[in-house]
Design an enzyme around this catalytic site. Sequence first.
Site, mmCIF file in Angstrom:
data_model
loop_
_atom_site.group_PDB
_atom_site.id
_atom_site.type_symbol
_atom_site.label_atom_id
_atom_site.label_comp_id
_atom_site.label_asym_id
_atom_site.label_seq_id
_atom_site.Cartn_x
_atom_site.Cartn_y
_atom_site.Cartn_z
ATOM 1 N N GLY A 46 0.853 -1.192 0.000
ATOM 2 C CA GLY A 46 0.000 0.000 0.000
ATOM 3 C C GLY A 46 0.883 1.234 0.000
ATOM 4 C CD GLN A 51 3.403 5.914 2.755
ATOM 5 O OE1 GLN A 51 2.401 5.385 2.255
ATOM 6 N NE2 GLN A 51 4.318 5.207 3.377
ATOM 7 C CB CYS A 94 5.223 2.369 7.916
ATOM 8 S SG CYS A 94 4.744 3.869 7.046
ATOM 9 C CG LEU A 95 6.658 1.032 2.013
ATOM 10 C CD1 LEU A 95 6.083 1.222 0.627
ATOM 11 C CD2 LEU A 95 7.740 -0.020 2.026
ATOM 12 C CG HIS A 136 -0.616 1.457 7.510
ATOM 13 N ND1 HIS A 136 0.275 1.109 8.484
ATOM 14 C CD2 HIS A 136 0.086 2.192 6.608
ATOM 15 C CE1 HIS A 136 1.464 1.630 8.190
ATOM 16 N NE2 HIS A 136 1.379 2.292 7.059
ATOM 17 C CD GLU A 137 -1.176 2.729 2.905
ATOM 18 O OE1 GLU A 137 -0.466 1.734 3.024
ATOM 19 O OE2 GLU A 137 -0.707 3.898 2.884
ATOM 20 C CG HIS A 140 0.494 7.015 5.628
ATOM 21 N ND1 HIS A 140 1.656 7.479 6.181
ATOM 22 C CD2 HIS A 140 0.654 5.682 5.488
ATOM 23 C CE1 HIS A 140 2.490 6.480 6.382
ATOM 24 N NE2 HIS A 140 1.919 5.375 5.975
#
Length: 171
Positions: A46, A51, A94-95, A136-137, A140
Amino acid sequence: MSIRPILTAPDPRLREISKPVSEVTDELRALMDDMLETMYDAPGIGLAAIQVGVPLRIIVMDLADKDEPPQPRYFVNPVIRDPSDDLQPYEEGCLSVPDFYDEVERPARCVVDYVDYNGNAQTLEAEGLLAVCIQHEMDHLEGVLFIDHLSRLKRERIMKKLKKERLAAAY
Ligand code: K2U
Ligand code: ZN
């Protein structure tokens, strides 16, 4: 299509609240294409537009297993409703918080209203990893990272290590 740099904590841009999209244009579709290519390259399952430094309410996702055909999903202006009372724990990463993983509890099921890649209104019932990833997204898009759901002690330890790594990389 191009791969874009992924912001990492403690970059303050990750704390911005992303703005709604007024219209799904060819330019935004090109951004979603870049986001998906960037996510596959990371690799991740995702990615939120913030990001890659774009504060717009856009999420891309692909939960297909390695041995399955890709199943890209695009969410523009997503809104979560009807989160279940029952929660499910999941070992999240998480990236934008590289190399740290910890358990986060989130509602096991939810419903997502959104606009798709072609500008059409859609509704999706999510459970399992799809529910974890969309929540999660969505965090963000509100400037929230998964470490914000951890204890202050854990969060501060992670942030201290990330700041140390950033300093080391600068010299
Ligand atoms: O927001 C991101 O950085 C993308 C995450 C999405 C994600 C986080 C936690 C749980 C599910 C999805 C990245 O894909 S993190 C890498 C990853 C890959 C597989 C499973 C979990 C995390
Ligand atoms: Zn993340």
